[in-house]
Design a protein around this motif. Structure first.
Motif, PDB file in Angstrom:
ATOM      1  N   LYS A 211       0.637  -1.077  -0.146  1.00 34.47           N
ATOM      2  CA  LYS A 211       0.038  -0.102  -0.088  1.00 34.47           C
ATOM      3  C   LYS A 211       0.816   1.329   0.022  1.00 34.47           C
ATOM      4  N   ASN A 213       1.781   3.520  -2.128  1.00 28.66           N
ATOM      5  CA  ASN A 213       1.701   3.897  -3.439  1.00 28.66           C
ATOM      6  C   ASN A 213       2.795   4.990  -3.788  1.00 28.66           C
ATOM      7  N   PRO A 233       5.353  -2.064  -4.632  1.00 25.86           N
ATOM      8  CA  PRO A 233       4.451  -1.039  -5.306  1.00 25.86           C
ATOM      9  C   PRO A 233       4.870  -0.459  -6.743  1.00 25.86           C
ATOM     10  N   GLU A 234       3.960  -0.186  -7.565  1.00 26.41           N
ATOM     11  CA  GLU A 234       4.329   0.355  -8.855  1.00 26.41           C
ATOM     12  C   GLU A 234       5.100   1.475  -8.936  1.00 26.41           C
ATOM     13  N   SER A 235       5.154   2.429  -7.991  1.00 22.57           N
ATOM     14  CA  SER A 235       5.837   3.574  -7.988  1.00 22.57           C
ATOM     15  C   SER A 235       7.235   3.608  -7.584  1.00 22.57           C
TER      16      SER A 235
END
Length: 298
Positions: A211, A213, A233-235
């Motif tokens: 979570k 992000n 995470p994608e970030s």
């Protein structure tokens, strides 16, 4: 008049003539003048002495009085506490550390616990001390913290609720400590640095990073990880996992095995060198990346 009468008359007149001079020089007059003059001199001298004595006394009194006042002022000043003391009572940490515009610098001061911080603190640098544990009480009343740096301490344990109230925390550095596991991390982190610890894969929960992000930089190199942490995470832009004990990776470690069109374009660097893994054996694990991880392929 006969001759005899003339002689007798002459004899009678001689004593009268001789007695006249003593009558002109009366010794009492000389004595009284002398006495009056000496008494006047003594009186004037005594008066002058008394005048000088009184003058000296007054001069001494005029000198003494200011001294007594100054002494009294000094006593009053010594009894009255200076104003900075009140500030130091409110912010005792700033006597040991350096407090400047919301930043607290407590570097190399041999503290063994997080000191009480001013409530307006936004940045805490507590590097190279002897802190062994972080607790929820350490930051319970400091909600504005944005950066924490505990590099080079002896931290072995961190309570799960330690960072729960730090909703604004963006950077957390725990490098060069004795950690075996990671706590629950605050949601707005952009940088997390826990390199040079003793963290194993079982010490990182499956959803620790899921979570986060806003997380862009993750440094977990020089630990004891056996695998790449799950649910990254994608970030993320930079991932450092070099010099661990990672032996294998899967198609879902960085990419999505069921989605061949998926591209992870934010990642700029992945470092895996120094691990006992041959990256060339897992070609499908990097198909979504623009750059190959750094490490051994043969």
């Amino acid at each position: 008049m006969t001759m005899l009468q003339s002689v007798l008359l002459l004899l009678l007149s001689v004593p009268l003539i001789k007695l006249a001079p003593p009558a002109q020089q009366d010794p009492r007059i000389t004595y009284h003048y002398g006495t009056d003059h000496s008494e006047e001199t003594l009186f004037s001298q005594d008066s002058e002495d008394k005048y000088l004595d009184r003058k000296n006394i007054k001069e001494k009194e005029t000198v003494i009085l200011p001294d007594e006042k100054s002494v009294q002022l000094q006593k009053d000043e010594s009894v009255t506490p200076p104003s900075p003391k009140k500030e130091s009572d409110e912010m005792p940490t700033c006597l040991l550390c350096v407090c400047l515009s919301g930043s607290v610098y407590c570097e190399e001061v041999d503290i063994d616990a997080v000191p009480p911080l001013p409530k307006e603190s936004a940045y805490l640098y507590a590097r190279f001390n002897k802190i062994k544990k972080l607790t929820a009480k350490d930051f319970a009343d400091i909600p504005n913290l944005r950066r924490l740096d505990f590099t080079g301490n002896l931290i072995e344990d961190i309570e799960d609720g330690t960072f729960s109230k730090l909703s604004l925390l963006e950077e957390l550095t725990l490098a060069e400590n004795q950690l075996l596991k990671l706590p629950v991390l605050p949601p707005k982190l952009t940088l997390f640095n826990a390199k040079y610890n003793k963290i194993k894969s079982r010490g990182i929960k499956a959803n620790t990073f899921k979570k986060l992000n806003n997380l862009s930089f993750l440094y977990l190199d020089h630990n004891a990880l056996e695998s790449v942490p799950l649910n990254l995470p994608e970030s993320l832009r930079v991932i450092h996992l070099q010099f661990n004990n990672i032996t294998s990776i899967t198609d879902d470690t960085f990419c999505k095995a069921n989605d061949t069109r998926y591209i992870r374009d934010r990642i700029e660097e992945i470092r895996l060198e120094g691990n006992p893994i041959i990256l060339g054996k897992h070609p499908n694990s990097f198909i979504c990346l623009k750059r190959l991880p750094v490490g051994s392929y043969f």
